[in-house]
Design a protein around this motif. Structure first.
Motif, PDB file in Angstrom:
ATOM      1  N   ALA A 546       0.835  -1.206   0.000  1.00 15.55           N
ATOM      2  CA  ALA A 546       0.000   0.000   0.000  1.00 15.55           C
ATOM      3  C   ALA A 546       0.870   1.257   0.000  1.00 15.55           C
ATOM      4  CB  ALA A 546      -0.924  -0.015   1.215  1.00 15.55           C
ATOM      5  N   ASN A 547       1.965   1.211   0.732  1.00 15.95           N
ATOM      6  CA  ASN A 547       2.867   2.364   0.772  1.00 15.95           C
ATOM      7  C   ASN A 547       3.612   2.565  -0.535  1.00 15.95           C
ATOM      8  OD1 ASN A 547       2.190   2.894   3.453  1.00 15.95           O
ATOM      9  ND2 ASN A 547       3.823   1.585   4.268  1.00 15.95           N
ATOM     10  N   GLU A 548       3.946   1.454  -1.224  1.00 15.95           N
ATOM     11  CA  GLU A 548       4.795   1.526  -2.421  1.00 15.95           C
ATOM     12  C   GLU A 548       4.000   1.774  -3.706  1.00 15.95           C
ATOM     13  OE1 GLU A 548       8.121   1.162  -2.847  1.00 15.95           O
ATOM     14  OE2 GLU A 548       8.928   0.084  -1.107  1.00 15.95           O
ATOM     15  N   LEU A 549       2.765   1.267  -3.793  1.00 18.36           N
ATOM     16  CA  LEU A 549       2.055   1.283  -5.076  1.00 18.36           C
ATOM     17  C   LEU A 549       1.408   2.623  -5.390  1.00 18.36           C
ATOM     18  CD1 LEU A 549       0.318  -2.242  -4.970  1.00 18.36           C
ATOM     19  CD2 LEU A 549       2.407  -1.587  -6.173  1.00 18.36           C
ATOM     20  N   GLY A 550       1.042   3.376  -4.377  1.00 19.60           N
ATOM     21  CA  GLY A 550       0.437   4.678  -4.623  1.00 19.60           C
ATOM     22  C   GLY A 550      -0.945   4.601  -5.243  1.00 19.60           C
ATOM     23  N   LEU A 551      -1.737   3.611  -4.878  1.00 14.99           N
ATOM     24  CA  LEU A 551      -3.077   3.449  -5.449  1.00 14.99           C
ATOM     25  C   LEU A 551      -4.095   4.279  -4.678  1.00 14.99           C
ATOM     26  CD1 LEU A 551      -3.022  -0.443  -5.894  1.00 14.99           C
ATOM     27  CD2 LEU A 551      -2.678   1.282  -7.677  1.00 14.99           C
ATOM     28  N   ASP A 552      -5.227   4.517  -5.305  1.00 14.94           N
ATOM     29  CA  ASP A 552      -6.306   5.228  -4.629  1.00 14.94           C
ATOM     30  C   ASP A 552      -6.874   4.362  -3.509  1.00 14.94           C
ATOM     31  OD1 ASP A 552      -6.026   7.331  -6.379  1.00 14.94           O
ATOM     32  OD2 ASP A 552      -7.587   6.590  -7.757  1.00 14.94           O
ATOM     33  N   ALA A 553      -7.420   5.002  -2.513  1.00 15.08           N
ATOM     34  CA  ALA A 553      -8.021   4.289  -1.390  1.00 15.08           C
ATOM     35  C   ALA A 553      -9.228   3.471  -1.844  1.00 15.08           C
ATOM     36  CB  ALA A 553      -8.451   5.274  -0.304  1.00 15.08           C
ATOM     37  N   ALA A 554      -9.390   2.309  -1.238  1.00 13.62           N
ATOM     38  CA  ALA A 554     -10.572   1.472  -1.496  1.00 13.62           C
ATOM     39  C   ALA A 554     -11.678   1.938  -0.561  1.00 13.62           C
ATOM     40  CB  ALA A 554     -10.231   0.009  -1.267  1.00 13.62           C
ATOM     41  N   GLN A 555     -12.232   3.101  -0.869  1.00 17.35           N
ATOM     42  CA  GLN A 555     -13.137   3.757   0.064  1.00 17.35           C
ATOM     43  C   GLN A 555     -14.422   2.973   0.271  1.00 17.35           C
ATOM     44  OE1 GLN A 555     -12.032   6.540   1.732  1.00 17.35           O
ATOM     45  NE2 GLN A 555     -13.794   6.022   3.041  1.00 17.35           N
ATOM     46  N   ASP A 556     -14.912   2.324  -0.812  1.00 15.90           N
ATOM     47  CA  ASP A 556     -16.159   1.565  -0.665  1.00 15.90           C
ATOM     48  C   ASP A 556     -15.995   0.429   0.336  1.00 15.90           C
ATOM     49  OD1 ASP A 556     -14.347   0.415  -2.444  1.00 15.90           O
ATOM     50  OD2 ASP A 556     -15.896  -0.680  -3.532  1.00 15.90           O
ATOM     51  N   VAL A 557     -14.816  -0.168   0.364  1.00 17.32           N
ATOM     52  CA  VAL A 557     -14.566  -1.248   1.319  1.00 17.32           C
ATOM     53  C   VAL A 557     -14.364  -0.676   2.718  1.00 17.32           C
ATOM     54  CG1 VAL A 557     -13.139  -3.256   1.847  1.00 17.32           C
ATOM     55  CG2 VAL A 557     -13.552  -2.619  -0.532  1.00 17.32           C
ATOM     56  N   LEU A 558     -13.643   0.408   2.813  1.00 17.23           N
ATOM     57  CA  LEU A 558     -13.475   1.061   4.116  1.00 17.23           C
ATOM     58  C   LEU A 558     -14.827   1.399   4.737  1.00 17.23           C
ATOM     59  CD1 LEU A 558     -10.443   3.384   3.311  1.00 17.23           C
ATOM     60  CD2 LEU A 558     -10.524   1.717   5.172  1.00 17.23           C
ATOM     61  N   ASP A 559     -15.738   1.872   3.899  1.00 15.87           N
ATOM     62  CA  ASP A 559     -17.065   2.244   4.399  1.00 15.87           C
ATOM     63  C   ASP A 559     -17.883   1.023   4.835  1.00 15.87           C
ATOM     64  OD1 ASP A 559     -16.468   4.878   3.916  1.00 15.87           O
ATOM     65  OD2 ASP A 559     -17.531   4.960   1.991  1.00 15.87           O
ATOM     66  N   ALA A 560     -17.547  -0.138   4.282  1.00 21.09           N
ATOM     67  CA  ALA A 560     -18.304  -1.350   4.608  1.00 21.09           C
ATOM     68  C   ALA A 560     -17.769  -2.070   5.840  1.00 21.09           C
ATOM     69  CB  ALA A 560     -18.287  -2.310   3.419  1.00 21.09           C
ATOM     70  N   LEU A 561     -16.615  -1.652   6.351  1.00 16.50           N
ATOM     71  CA  LEU A 561     -16.029  -2.340   7.504  1.00 16.50           C
ATOM     72  C   LEU A 561     -16.845  -2.059   8.760  1.00 16.50           C
ATOM     73  CD1 LEU A 561     -12.205  -1.709   6.972  1.00 16.50           C
ATOM     74  CD2 LEU A 561     -13.489  -3.810   6.521  1.00 16.50           C
ATOM     75  N   PRO A 562     -16.923  -3.039   9.655  1.00 21.19           N
ATOM     76  CA  PRO A 562     -17.686  -2.835  10.892  1.00 21.19           C
ATOM     77  C   PRO A 562     -16.971  -1.865  11.832  1.00 21.19           C
ATOM     78  CG  PRO A 562     -16.540  -4.940  10.961  1.00 21.19           C
ATOM     79  CD  PRO A 562     -16.345  -4.398   9.576  1.00 21.19           C
ATOM     80  N   GLU A 563     -17.764  -1.233  12.667  1.00 18.44           N
ATOM     81  CA  GLU A 563     -17.205  -0.337  13.677  1.00 18.44           C
ATOM     82  C   GLU A 563     -17.325  -0.975  15.051  1.00 18.44           C
ATOM     83  OE1 GLU A 563     -17.651   4.184  12.363  1.00 18.44           O
ATOM     84  OE2 GLU A 563     -19.590   3.223  12.633  1.00 18.44           O
ATOM     85  N   GLY A 564     -16.481  -0.541  15.965  1.00 13.69           N
ATOM     86  CA  GLY A 564     -16.548  -1.055  17.322  1.00 13.69           C
ATOM     87  C   GLY A 564     -15.738  -2.320  17.484  1.00 13.69           C
ATOM     88  N   ASP A 565     -15.178  -2.531  18.675  1.00 13.09           N
ATOM     89  CA  ASP A 565     -14.376  -3.705  19.032  1.00 13.09           C
ATOM     90  C   ASP A 565     -13.305  -4.014  17.992  1.00 13.09           C
ATOM     91  OD1 ASP A 565     -13.730  -5.766  20.847  1.00 13.09           O
ATOM     92  OD2 ASP A 565     -14.778  -7.230  19.600  1.00 13.09           O
ATOM     93  N   PRO A 566     -12.484  -3.033  17.613  1.00 14.59           N
ATOM     94  CA  PRO A 566     -11.446  -3.307  16.616  1.00 14.59           C
ATOM     95  C   PRO A 566     -10.315  -4.136  17.205  1.00 14.59           C
ATOM     96  CG  PRO A 566     -11.159  -1.110  17.498  1.00 14.59           C
ATOM     97  CD  PRO A 566     -12.430  -1.651  18.120  1.00 14.59           C
ATOM     98  N   VAL A 594     -15.654 -10.667   4.813  1.00 20.35           N
ATOM     99  CA  VAL A 594     -16.700 -10.565   3.793  1.00 20.35           C
ATOM    100  C   VAL A 594     -16.570  -9.257   3.020  1.00 20.35           C
ATOM    101  CG1 VAL A 594     -19.188 -10.294   3.452  1.00 20.35           C
ATOM    102  CG2 VAL A 594     -18.324 -12.106   4.944  1.00 20.35           C
ATOM    103  N   ALA A 595     -16.305  -8.149   3.719  1.00 21.72           N
ATOM    104  CA  ALA A 595     -16.141  -6.861   3.044  1.00 21.72           C
ATOM    105  C   ALA A 595     -14.976  -6.902   2.067  1.00 21.72           C
ATOM    106  CB  ALA A 595     -15.932  -5.757   4.084  1.00 21.72           C
ATOM    107  N   VAL A 596     -13.885  -7.524   2.473  1.00 24.72           N
ATOM    108  CA  VAL A 596     -12.712  -7.626   1.600  1.00 24.72           C
ATOM    109  C   VAL A 596     -13.019  -8.507   0.388  1.00 24.72           C
ATOM    110  CG1 VAL A 596     -10.387  -8.598   1.445  1.00 24.72           C
ATOM    111  CG2 VAL A 596     -11.005  -7.145   3.387  1.00 24.72           C
ATOM    112  N   GLU A 597     -13.641  -9.657   0.615  1.00 20.28           N
ATOM    113  CA  GLU A 597     -13.947 -10.567  -0.497  1.00 20.28           C
ATOM    114  C   GLU A 597     -14.853  -9.896  -1.527  1.00 20.28           C
ATOM    115  OE1 GLU A 597     -15.669 -13.908   1.463  1.00 20.28           O
ATOM    116  OE2 GLU A 597     -13.855 -14.291   2.639  1.00 20.28           O
ATOM    117  N   ARG A 598     -15.923  -9.265  -1.045  1.00 12.01           N
ATOM    118  CA  ARG A 598     -16.850  -8.607  -1.969  1.00 12.01           C
ATOM    119  C   ARG A 598     -16.172  -7.452  -2.688  1.00 12.01           C
ATOM    120  NH1 ARG A 598     -22.187  -8.555   2.037  1.00 12.01           N
ATOM    121  NH2 ARG A 598     -22.764 -10.757   1.704  1.00 12.01           N
ATOM    122  N   GLY A 599     -15.338  -6.721  -1.962  1.00  9.70           N
ATOM    123  CA  GLY A 599     -14.660  -5.598  -2.586  1.00  9.70           C
ATOM    124  C   GLY A 599     -13.682  -6.023  -3.657  1.00  9.70           C
TER     125      GLY A 599
END
Length: 1001
Positions: A546-566, A594-599
């Motif tokens: 992620a640091n080396e490739l300089g790709l855009d953020a996978a925002q749709d997947v970030l938004d799908a991640l659960p919150e709480g108890d990380p 699941v969020a990663v697989e679907r993304g």
């Protein structure tokens, strides 16, 4: 070539018993030979046509008319007599000598014929009882001196008899063929090239011996005579005559257009849905499964094909056909995650659109066991373990099932879970003897030789290495040189320019190659999976990419991640996704995975690179353009190299249908020498043959689980239960004396099990005691079950609580085998003190029971404490921090979840055994509550929150719990803003889901 085949089931004399498969045998051999040998028109004479006069006339037309160039093949299926005569339709018991065909007459005809060679296939016997093909009416003719079979044969004259002189020739009620004829047919059909008679005899002898052993008999086909050179027979094939003779094997024919499947009675809604999913129609594998293997005609099938070849849809096709016929279909899968994924996919497609009832049973709180037991379902998904447990304890469920689809059948070879797969298949195979025979479809990724697995299952085989997207396989070294498969064989090219491979750390590492390789692939528009062999390596690799490739953020997947108890991995995943890269390993929660697989698998996915541990290769739908395999072994105290099959299944993830003309698989190597070694070992290597995990030196667990599948059994028949397994079948194939050796081992084992109170013996019959059945129906090994009994007998009555039993489960061998991170070679002694303080020193003392070492004892204490914190609702972050001594012995979410799941998996069986040993049962409601807490990681008074009609995560439930909202009424009183403030961004969606309850109130 000349041939004639005779089969007699029906006899004119009422004193001659009828058979069921003799005419069928003769017809099958006649049809296979006719379809396989161009120009051959053999005679077929059966039942009332098979008189002595007609058989003699056929002998004249074959043996009598043959010249020196002819080979004559004769086949007889029917009764024999004790003095070696063949019984015909018009045989009279009152005049056996003059109404049967004697071996002396056959011998004379064999001597008189001018044929170059004669082969007589004789599927009858001359001794035996009711199941055998022998006429024994208690009469002995005056001239009843048996003519020796060996005297019939001679040079160029082969007599191949179904059994030895003192054995029975058996019929299989399932196939309605004689075991001998069935083996001959199967051997001919399995041959791809002409097969020598001697090779055929060897294969048939082994197959018949193994098949007879499954029914509790011995049958050894015997050959008399010899040939000059090896007489060859053509490979068999199924053609027009066979199909006409056996219309039940006539299959629906399709060109590949899915709309044609309406002829099979499949609902139009299903066909419309399939046509939308696969507008191009069925592929070659699926067409072959329908046209040639008859999956829509109820035929059982073993499918072996690469990843993405379309195997899973073969199971779907058969499932919808079974449902259309009023039957039920079950799918058996290796992982809970796969059960959940398939349940959700099928619910969306077949539940919502077609109104089918979809259920799942994977061993957690969401299980729909009640629906399964009552038959309130159309399609059910099980883990292997859950299906075996239910099918043994509630045997009636097998009567409901019309189709069983076993996915990832290659798991039968695994040392641990292979036993479960083999036992559940043994249960299905054995059920056929009592008339319960659901269609069986097994789906396997690439394996080597099937090793008679398909024959043991009585399935036809559909095996292919063809892929819808071709795969280029190769090995890349640190110089950038890439040896790959090419049209003309192996070729080596410079895949990466040398100067781009630079050392990025104080010492050379795989990172030096991974970074420029992935940069090059992504720049070319490819999606990439990088396989690493450990959780930490996967997350670390994703972060540096992620640091080396300089790709855009996978925002749709970030938004799908659960919150709480990380967890710690949750934060690392977010950092990786911010750079367009993801990782997938056991330290992520189910929702995160699941969020990663679907993304990743979305057509316009923002994730370009996925770094994963090897488990994602088993069934998770994540195809990529290129797969990179960094390591070639599993870590551990002893590093275990990948098998060729494991490598092939990882490599098979490469190549996205509809996106690339070809996929690429790249193994990384350090040196040119290692590059060449890996290329020979993995790319050019052949996958390993399928085999059984049965260990004849340690049969205890197998025997108690097999005994649990029956009510009682004669002592001498226990060997038959073992012989019915795939391992027993293979052993009988390889060593005809196996039964005698195994029977001796079983006698010692049975005596020990009687002494241990696991078996009762009444006369000659054995039956499991209550304790024995509880052990046999559990997932525990016999050793583990007996260790639990020992512990229960040591525990003080006042200490015998549910919570303490959960702690003591850590003493069982299955839990000791679970890797527990500890620092240093002497482990972490501090946990024994804390275990004593929390659980009481009597329980802590019992945790020492049969521990192999002090380190193992400390590991038990540590696991028990972690599980205790999990069900108390401690945050994942706190548990990780508390039990991780350093970065090298880190406890992650995967360890925590794994310890809780492992304990839950064994607790149900432990409770049943404890009730028998202690003479009292725990409160069932309290036990169910504890099992649910292990699933969810919650304290008891937080469980009501989980019952609201919204799929809350553990973190969201704990947030509500800590805010004091611990029941439905207090939660209903919160508005959307308040819910969002407590649980995060899903607060508004949660509030909307609660509206029906508010309106009802």
């Amino acid at each position: 070539m000349r041939a004639a085949f005779f089969g007699i089931d029906r006899h004119r004399d009422p004193l001659v018993g009828d058979l069921t498969g003799a005419a069928r045998d003769a017809t099958a051999l006649w049809a296979i030979m006719s379809d396989s040998i161009q120009g051959l028109d053999p005679q077929l004479i059966t039942n009332e046509n098979a008189t002595l006069e007609a058989v003699r006339a056929a002998m004249d037309a074959t043996l009598g008319a043959a010249d020196e160039t002819d080979v004559v093949i004769l086949g007889f299926a029917g009764h024999g007599t004790p003095d070696h005569r063949l019984v015909l339709h018009d045989t009279s018991v009152a005049d056996i000598p003059d109404t049967t065909l004697g071996m002396d007459e056959l011998a004379q005809r064999f001597r008189d014929t001018r044929a170059r060679a004669v082969i007589l296939l004789l599927d009858c016997c001359f001794s035996g009882g009711a199941p055998a093909r022998v006429l024994d009416v208690g009469l002995v003719p005056r001239n009843g001196i048996a003519f020796p079979l060996v005297d019939v044969a001679g040079q160029g004259r082969i007599l191949f008899a179904a059994s030895s002189a003192e054995q029975e020739a058996l019929e299989d009620p399932q196939t309605r063929h004689g075991l001998f004829t069935k083996a001959v047919i199967d051997t001919l059909l399995a041959a791809e090239l002409p097969i020598g008679v001697l090779e055929m005899v060897d294969r048939v002898t082994r197959l018949v011996g193994a098949d007879a052993g499954r029914f509790g008999y011995e049958q050894s086909p015997t050959m008399f005579g010899q040939t000059q050179g090896d007489l060859m027979l053509p490979p068999g094939r199924v053609g027009d005559r066979y199909r006409a003779a056996f219309p039940e094997y006539g299959n629906l024919q399709t060109t590949g257009d899915i709309r044609e499947l309406s002829q099979a009675g499949i609902p139009q809604d299903a066909i419309d849905a399939w046509h939308e999913r696969f507008p191009g129609g069925l592929n070659a594998l699926q067409i072959a499964a329908i046209n040639d293997r008859g999956i829509l005609s109820g035929q059982s099938l073993m499918v072996v094909a690469p990843t993405s070849a379309g195997k899973t849809f073969v199971g779907e096709l058969a499932a919808l056909k079974a449902i259309a016929d009023g039957k039920k279909a079950v799918f058996l899968l290796p992982y809970k995650a796969l059960v959940n994924e398939k349940f959700e996919d099928f619910s969306a497609l077949y539940g919502e659109r077609l109104g089918l009832r979809i259920v799942r049973c994977s061993g957690d709180w969401q299980d729909q066991v009640g629906e399964v037991l009552r038959g309130k379902y159309d399609i059910a998904f099980f883990t292997y373990e859950k299906f075996l447990s239910l099918s043994v304890s509630s045997i009636h469920i097998l009567n409901q099932i019309g189709l069983v689809v076993l996915d990832e059948a290659q798991f039968i070879t695994e040392p641990g879970r292979g036993m479960v797969v083999e036992l559940l298949l043994t249960s299905l195979v054995s059920a056929r003897q009592r008339g319960v025979s659901p269609q069986l479809i097994t789906l396997s990724a690439v394996i080597g030789h099937t090793n008679s697995f398909d024959r043991w299952l009585d399935c036809t085989l559909l095996q292919t290495n063809e892929r819808p997207v071709p795969l280029i396989e190769g090995v890349l070294d640190r110089s950038g040189a890439f040896t790959r498969t090419g049209s003309g064989g192996a070729e080596t090219v410079q895949f990466i320019e040398r100067h781009r491979i630079q050392q990025r750390r104080p010492k050379p590492s795989s990172q030096d190659v991974i970074v420029p390789l992935v940069q090059q692939l992504v720049a070319g528009g490819e999606k990439v999976i990088v396989f690493r062999n450990a959780r930490g390596l996967a997350s670390g690799c994703a972060e540096y990419l992620a640091n080396e490739l300089g790709l855009d953020a996978a925002q749709d997947v970030l938004d799908a991640l659960p919150e709480g108890d990380p967890s710690a991995m949750s934060e690392r995943l977010r950092r990786a996704l911010a750079g367009g890269v993801a990782f997938h390993n056991g330290d992520l929660t189910r929702d995160e995975r699941v969020a990663v697989e679907r993304g990743f698998r979305g057509h316009n996915s923002s994730i370009k690179v996925l770094v994963a541990t090897s488990t994602i290769a088993a069934g998770v739908n994540t195809p990529a353009s290129t797969v990179i395999i960094v390591e070639t072994d599993f870590p551990g105290r002893v590093r275990t190299p990948y098998t060729v099959a494991q490598y092939k299944n990882m490599a098979g993830r490469a190549g996205r249908l509809g996106f690339e003309a070809e996929g690429k698989s790249i193994i990384l190597a350090d040196t040119p020498m290692e590059r060449n070694q890996f290329f020979r070992q993995y790319v050019q290597g052949q996958p390993e043959a399928i085999t059984s995990s049965f260990n004849p030196n340690h049969p205890g667990t197998w025997v108690i689980r097999l005994l649990a599948q029956v009510r009682d059994v004669p002592r001498e028949s226990v060997i038959d239960l073992v012989a019915s397994t795939y391992g027993g079948y293979l052993a009988a194939l390889q060593n005809p004396g196996w039964r005698v050796q195994m029977a001796e081992n079983l006698e010692r084992l049975l005596n020990r099990m009687i002494t241990d109170g696991l078996i009762d013996q009444e006369g000659d019959n054995l039956r499991l005691t209550m304790l024995g059945r509880a052990c046999g129906e559990s997932p525990l090994s016999l050793e583990s079950a007996m260790r639990l009994v020992e512990l229960l007998r040591c525990i003080e009555p006042g200490d015998a609580t549910l919570e303490n039993l959960l702690v003591l489960i850590e003493c069982l061998p299955e839990r000791d085998e679970d890797y527990t991170p500890q620092s240093g070679k002497n482990g972490e002694p501090r946990w024994q003190q804390e275990a004593g303080e929390r659980f009481g020193f009597n329980i802590a003392r019992l945790l020492r029971h049969r521990a192999d070492s002090d380190v193992a004892f400390y590991g038990r204490c540590k696991r028990a404490l972690i599980v205790g914190d999990w069900i108390a609702g401690e945050s994942t972050t706190n548990i990780e921090a508390r039990y991780s001594s350093n970065s090298f012995s880190r406890v992650g979410h995967g360890d925590i979840r794994g310890f809780a799941d492992g304990s839950r998996f064994l607790l149900d069986s432990a409770l049943r055994i404890a009730a028998i040993v202690l003479g009292r049962a725990d409160n069932q409601e309290a036990a169910a509550l504890l099992l649910t807490r292990l699933d969810l990681g919650l304290p008891a008074d937080a469980l009501p929150i989980s019952s609201v009609s919204f799929p809350l995560t553990r973190g969201e439930i704990l947030s509500l719990y800590r805010a004091g909202h611990r029941d439905k009424d207090t939660i209903l009183a919160l508005n959307a803003a308040q819910l969002t403030a407590i649980i995060g961004r899903r607060g508004d969606a949660f509030h909307q889901a609660l509206q029906p309850a508010l309106e009802g109130a």
